[in-house]
Design an enzyme around this catalytic site. Structure first.
Site, short mmCIF file in Angstrom:
data_model
loop_
_atom_site.label_atom_id
_atom_site.label_comp_id
_atom_site.label_asym_id
_atom_site.label_seq_id
_atom_site.Cartn_x
_atom_site.Cartn_y
_atom_site.Cartn_z
N LYS A 71 -8.90 -2.36 -0.94
CA LYS A 71 -9.07 -1.65 -2.20
C LYS A 71 -9.19 -3.11 -3.53
O LYS A 71 -8.11 -3.92 -3.36
CB LYS A 71 -7.65 -1.24 -2.91
CG LYS A 71 -7.37 0.00 -3.95
CD LYS A 71 -6.84 0.80 -4.26
CE LYS A 71 -6.69 1.58 -5.69
NZ LYS A 71 -4.97 2.11 -5.66
N SER A 147 -5.45 6.92 -6.93
CA SER A 147 -6.76 6.00 -7.29
C SER A 147 -7.28 5.50 -6.17
O SER A 147 -8.65 4.49 -6.21
CB SER A 147 -5.83 4.61 -8.35
OG SER A 147 -4.91 4.35 -7.61
N SER A 171 -1.04 7.35 -5.04
CA SER A 171 -2.37 7.06 -4.97
C SER A 171 -3.13 6.95 -3.43
O SER A 171 -3.86 6.07 -3.59
CB SER A 171 -2.63 5.66 -6.38
OG SER A 171 -2.86 6.28 -7.22
#
Length: 478
Positions: A71, A147, A171
């Site tokens: 990420k 996210s 997330s």
């Protein structure tokens, strides 16, 4: 196709000499080139660097030669770390490895690719990325969640073997549920936050997104552990999380919080979760209704505390030391010029959702409102944590839907941020209490003729990831 394989399957092929780590990287690169334009899961990937690292991989290590997507808010030496934001995208290159990356490399894994995300991890759809949206591989007209949307979409769409995400209010688990893969948030403090760009420091936690529960356990074995660089890192032993996989769950007590089984949940999600609970009962688990009476305070509490911490954490992005610098005005001896520099830099660099949360956080921390909002939210957080403490005196794990609804269409909630915030109603309390939680696929929901994934959330006691994984694996294998 190697890109669709699990870590455990690839490790068997690697140790048998049937494939090489370079083969895996090249197969992933081929899949990314073919599909990422439509999916938008990756922001960048460096095949040559990954091939060079793969060639050096020690295949005797448990993760030897396995590429892992990262990420884009986790620092990897020599790579960009944009956090999905214009303010870092132009010129910030990470000068060091995050603690989690150091541990992955020590286990033999190869970091490969930067995954798209909501800007600074603020969002539940990955539509808030300043660098382009990510689409759900099950339906390209729908969001992948967020996210960590890029991380989940890549795994579910077979553009990654496994990925790292971060979970502040759901997330990891929410996008895992919406895309149909496995995602686990460890206990707060289990995994080092050193090198994770902070959103809300008392809530953020790194965790894996994988194709199977076993893969999540394998990655947790190497992600977890004390790190002196992180003041919140826990000095506790790390068990072998794969050791309990395959053990039966007979006699295990599973709690169903009555506050989580309410009107407003999509009927197919309710049906899928009910069927999953019946399956767990058929495997010998004991099902009990429990109460988490302060659940209704969760979303409001989170949207006071998380923006407050974000307001403080994002103050460092001022265009002076690193990141985007506005060319509209240059800082100089004139105080007004310096103030203008800050204002223009942050106006140009931050997106609307980040600005919204900075403003909200600054407001609740300001004189006259601190006691009314921030202090009361901290007290509410204690009540929520106490609810879980009492519940775990009665049960071993807690089971619920991961999300109340399936993936919505791109742009559907653009003008309704409150509805978007409510997507995390079942995941937020787990972060507020600092508990481990996993989302695993448990069925589908029919929407507009499409079968969309449904996630089952399993929550455990502090530092009891082993039981969470044991229950998840038993259900998955059944």
């Amino acid at each position: 196709m190697l890109a669709s394989s699990s870590i455990s399957a690839l490790r068997k092929q690697l140790t048998a000499g049937e494939i090489t780590p370079q083969d895996i990287v090249l197969d992933l690169a081929k899949a990314i080139e073919a599909q990422n334009t439509s999916l938008g899961a990756y922001l960048s990937w460096d095949v040559e660097a990954a091939l060079a690292e793969a060639a050096r991989a020690d295949l005797t290590k448990p993760l030897g030669g396995i590429p892992i997507g990262i990420k884009d808010n986790i620092n990897v030496t020599g790579q960009g770390c944009s956090c999905g934001s214009r303010i870092l995208n132009e010129n910030y290159i990470a000068p060091y490895d995050a603690g989690a990356i150091q541990r992955l490399r020590a286990g033999g894994a190869v970091p490969f690719g930067r995954m798209n995300m909501d800007e600074f991890a603020m969002g539940s759809s990955t539509e808030n990325s300043a660098l382009g949206v990510t689409r759900n591989p099950r339906d390209l007209e729908r969001v992948p969640g967020g996210s960590s949307g890029g991380s989940a979409a890549a795994v579910a769409g077979n553009l990654a073997i496994a990925t790292l995400g971060s979970d502040t209010g759901g997330s990891i688990r929410q996008p895992a549920a919406l895309c149909g893969c496995v995602g686990i948030k460890p206990t707060y403090g289990r995994v080092s936050r050193f090198g994770l760009v902070a959103f809300a420091s008392s809530l953020d936690q790194i965790g894996p997104l994988t194709k199977t529960v076993e893969d999540s356990a394998l990655l947790l074995n190497h992600l977890c552990g004390y790190d002196a660089h992180d003041s919140t890192s826990l000095k506790v032993d790390v068990p072998d999380f794969t050791a309990t996989l395959g053990q039966d769950i007979k006699g295990l007590r599973i709690g169903l919080p009555k506050e989580y089984y309410i009107e407003g949940i999509h009927p197919d999600i309710s049906a899928s979760v009910k069927a999953a609970i019946q399956k767990l009962e058929s495997l010998g688990a004991i099902i009990e209704e429990i109460s988490l009476p302060h659940t209704e305070l969760g979303v409001a509490t989170y949207y006071v505390l998380a923006p407050a911490e974000a307001s403080a954490n994002l103050a460092r992005f001022d265009g002076v030391r690193y990141g985007r610098r506005s060319s509209t005005v240059s800082p100089g001896p004139n105080p007004n010029a310096l103030l203008d520099h800050y204002c223009f830099t942050r106006e140009e660099g931050f997106g609307p959702e980040v600005k919204r949360r900075i403003l909200l956080g600054t407001y609740v921390l300001s004189s006259g409102y601190y006691d009314a909002y921030y202090i009361r939210a901290q007290k509410a957080r204690t009540l929520i944590r106490n609810d879980f403490t009492e519940a775990f005196k009665q049960v071993d794990v807690i089971v619920s839907p991961t999300t109340p609804t399936p993936a919505h269409k791109l742009g559907e909630l653009k003008d309704n941020p409150l509805a978007a915030y409510l997507e995390d109603v079942f995941t937020i309390p787990v972060n507020l209490a600092g508990l481990p939680g996993i989302s695993i696929p448990c069925g589908t929901a029919e929407v507009d003729g499409k079968a969309l994934p449904v996630g089952l959330q399993i929550v455990g006691k502090p530092l009891d990831e082993a039981t969470v994984l044991r229950v998840a694996h038993a259900f998955e294998q059944s």
